[in-house]
Design an enzyme around this catalytic site. Sequence first.
Site, PDB file in Angstrom:
ATOM      1  N   LYS A 123      -7.054   3.987  -7.408  1.00 38.59           N
ATOM      2  CA  LYS A 123      -7.086   5.454  -7.306  1.00 38.59           C
ATOM      3  C   LYS A 123      -6.254   6.120  -8.416  1.00 38.59           C
ATOM      4  O   LYS A 123      -5.465   5.450  -9.101  1.00 38.59           O
ATOM      5  CB  LYS A 123      -6.590   5.863  -5.913  1.00 38.59           C
ATOM      6  CG  LYS A 123      -7.505   5.420  -4.768  1.00 38.59           C
ATOM      7  CD  LYS A 123      -7.019   5.996  -3.444  1.00 38.59           C
ATOM      8  CE  LYS A 123      -7.937   5.619  -2.294  1.00 38.59           C
ATOM      9  NZ  LYS A 123      -7.497   6.222  -1.014  1.00 38.59           N
ATOM     10  N   ASN A 163      -2.461   6.533  -1.797  1.00 38.91           N
ATOM     11  CA  ASN A 163      -2.193   5.163  -1.354  1.00 38.91           C
ATOM     12  C   ASN A 163      -2.810   4.108  -2.277  1.00 38.91           C
ATOM     13  O   ASN A 163      -2.995   2.961  -1.898  1.00 38.91           O
ATOM     14  CB  ASN A 163      -2.620   4.973   0.112  1.00 38.91           C
ATOM     15  CG  ASN A 163      -4.094   5.234   0.317  1.00 38.91           C
ATOM     16  OD1 ASN A 163      -4.824   5.519  -0.632  1.00 38.91           O
ATOM     17  ND2 ASN A 163      -4.565   5.118   1.544  1.00 38.91           N
ATOM     18  N   PHE A 174      -6.723  16.299   6.089  1.00 42.75           N
ATOM     19  CA  PHE A 174      -6.335  15.835   4.750  1.00 42.75           C
ATOM     20  C   PHE A 174      -7.498  15.870   3.749  1.00 42.75           C
ATOM     21  O   PHE A 174      -7.337  15.464   2.604  1.00 42.75           O
ATOM     22  CB  PHE A 174      -5.754  14.412   4.817  1.00 42.75           C
ATOM     23  CG  PHE A 174      -6.682  13.400   5.459  1.00 42.75           C
ATOM     24  CD1 PHE A 174      -7.684  12.792   4.726  1.00 42.75           C
ATOM     25  CD2 PHE A 174      -6.555  13.058   6.801  1.00 42.75           C
ATOM     26  CE1 PHE A 174      -8.544  11.865   5.302  1.00 42.75           C
ATOM     27  CE2 PHE A 174      -7.406  12.133   7.396  1.00 42.75           C
ATOM     28  CZ  PHE A 174      -8.408  11.546   6.642  1.00 42.75           C
ATOM     29  N   HIS A 203      -8.630   1.836  -2.531  1.00 42.48           N
ATOM     30  CA  HIS A 203      -9.652   2.026  -1.509  1.00 42.48           C
ATOM     31  C   HIS A 203     -10.331   0.688  -1.241  1.00 42.48           C
ATOM     32  O   HIS A 203     -10.455  -0.146  -2.143  1.00 42.48           O
ATOM     33  CB  HIS A 203     -10.713   3.025  -2.008  1.00 42.48           C
ATOM     34  CG  HIS A 203     -11.973   3.014  -1.194  1.00 42.48           C
ATOM     35  ND1 HIS A 203     -12.085   3.675   0.001  1.00 42.48           N
ATOM     36  CD2 HIS A 203     -13.162   2.381  -1.405  1.00 42.48           C
ATOM     37  CE1 HIS A 203     -13.306   3.465   0.502  1.00 42.48           C
ATOM     38  NE2 HIS A 203     -13.978   2.685  -0.330  1.00 42.48           N
TER      39      HIS A 203
HETATM   40  N1  LIG Z   1      -3.331  10.894   7.874  1.00 43.79           N
HETATM   41  C1  LIG Z   1      -3.614  10.999   6.565  1.00 43.79           C
HETATM   42  N2  LIG Z   1      -2.876  11.798   5.773  1.00 43.79           N
HETATM   43  C2  LIG Z   1      -3.163  11.918   4.466  1.00 43.79           C
HETATM   44  N3  LIG Z   1      -4.157  11.254   3.822  1.00 43.79           N
HETATM   45  C3  LIG Z   1      -4.908  10.426   4.567  1.00 43.79           C
HETATM   46  C4  LIG Z   1      -4.682  10.259   5.975  1.00 43.79           C
HETATM   47  N4  LIG Z   1      -5.578   9.361   6.453  1.00 43.79           N
HETATM   48  C5  LIG Z   1      -6.337   8.996   5.392  1.00 43.79           C
HETATM   49  N5  LIG Z   1      -5.939   9.626   4.265  1.00 43.79           N
HETATM   50  C6  LIG Z   1      -6.529   9.481   2.922  1.00 43.79           C
HETATM   51  O1  LIG Z   1      -7.939   9.409   3.069  1.00 43.79           O
HETATM   52  C7  LIG Z   1      -8.421   8.138   2.619  1.00 43.79           C
HETATM   53  C8  LIG Z   1      -9.577   7.721   3.474  1.00 43.79           C
HETATM   54  O2  LIG Z   1      -9.129   7.598   4.806  1.00 43.79           O
HETATM   55  P1  LIG Z   1      -9.574   6.373   5.725  1.00 43.79           P
HETATM   56  O3  LIG Z   1      -9.207   6.731   7.108  1.00 43.79           O
HETATM   57  O4  LIG Z   1     -10.991   6.027   5.379  1.00 43.79           O
HETATM   58  O5  LIG Z   1      -8.556   5.265   5.248  1.00 43.79           O
HETATM   59  P2  LIG Z   1      -8.805   3.830   4.686  1.00 43.79           P
HETATM   60  O6  LIG Z   1     -10.084   3.303   5.238  1.00 43.79           O
HETATM   61  O7  LIG Z   1      -7.581   3.027   4.827  1.00 43.79           O
HETATM   62  O8  LIG Z   1      -8.881   4.209   3.158  1.00 43.79           O
HETATM   63  P3  LIG Z   1     -10.027   3.999   2.146  1.00 43.79           P
HETATM   64  O9  LIG Z   1     -11.286   4.546   2.807  1.00 43.79           O
HETATM   65  O10 LIG Z   1      -9.560   4.814   0.952  1.00 43.79           O
HETATM   66  O11 LIG Z   1     -10.019   2.518   1.892  1.00 43.79           O
HETATM   67  C9  LIG Z   1      -7.188   7.230   2.727  1.00 43.79           C
HETATM   68  O12 LIG Z   1      -7.264   6.098   1.890  1.00 43.79           O
HETATM   69  C10 LIG Z   1      -6.094   8.167   2.277  1.00 43.79           C
HETATM   70  O13 LIG Z   1      -6.098   8.348   0.859  1.00 43.79           O
END
Ligand SMILES: Nc1ncnc2c1ncn2[C@@H]1O[C@H](COP(=O)(O)OP(=O)(O)OP(=O)(O)O)[C@@H](O)[C@H]1O
Length: 153
Positions: A11, A125, A60, A128
Amino acid sequence: MSFKYTLAIIKPDILVKQNQKIPKILELIESKFIIHEKKQLNLTIEQAEQFYSDHRGRFFYERLVSFMTRGPIIPLILSDKSITDHDKTSSSIKSWRDFIGPTHRDKAREVDCLRGTFGSSDTRNAFHGSGSEEEAIKEILFFFPNFIKEKKN
Ligand SMILES: Nc1ncnc2c1ncn2[C@@H]1O[C@H](COP(=O)(O)OP(=O)(O)OP(=O)(O)O)[C@@H](O)[C@H]1O
């Protein structure tokens, strides 16, 4: 035997602020995964909204779209080198998600994982990983539209 590949993204928080760490990150990834495809690009707002359309309406969502468009990203197609029989319990999708670790920063810092080492907040974070086979196929098609029909396995 199920789908062999997953879609990973490095990212913008890495490419904007920690660009010098990219070779080390790629080395870490290649210790466990084969990189089948890799490219660098900037997402437009429309593309980021499309990619994260499932999260539309979450608190978010705007922050996430704005973050994902603030610099370059590196999407990669990966497969786990050590898996020969891909199924629900043993798949590149699961092993990449284990490798990057939990979504949230504080949880990620409790374990040895890429997000714990390189992530800086719940949104920023660093990585992805596709969450399911269906998502992996959709996300691979999003970034590499020819890959699946060329591979045919
Ligand atoms: N509670 C939160 N606060 C802020 N940002 C968040 C939060 N939850 C998710 N995100 C952001 O949205 C992205 C997508 O959320 P998701 O729940 O799909 O998490 P993930 O499956 O771990 O991540 P990714 O889909 O990026 O692999 C996260 O990777 C993060 O960047």
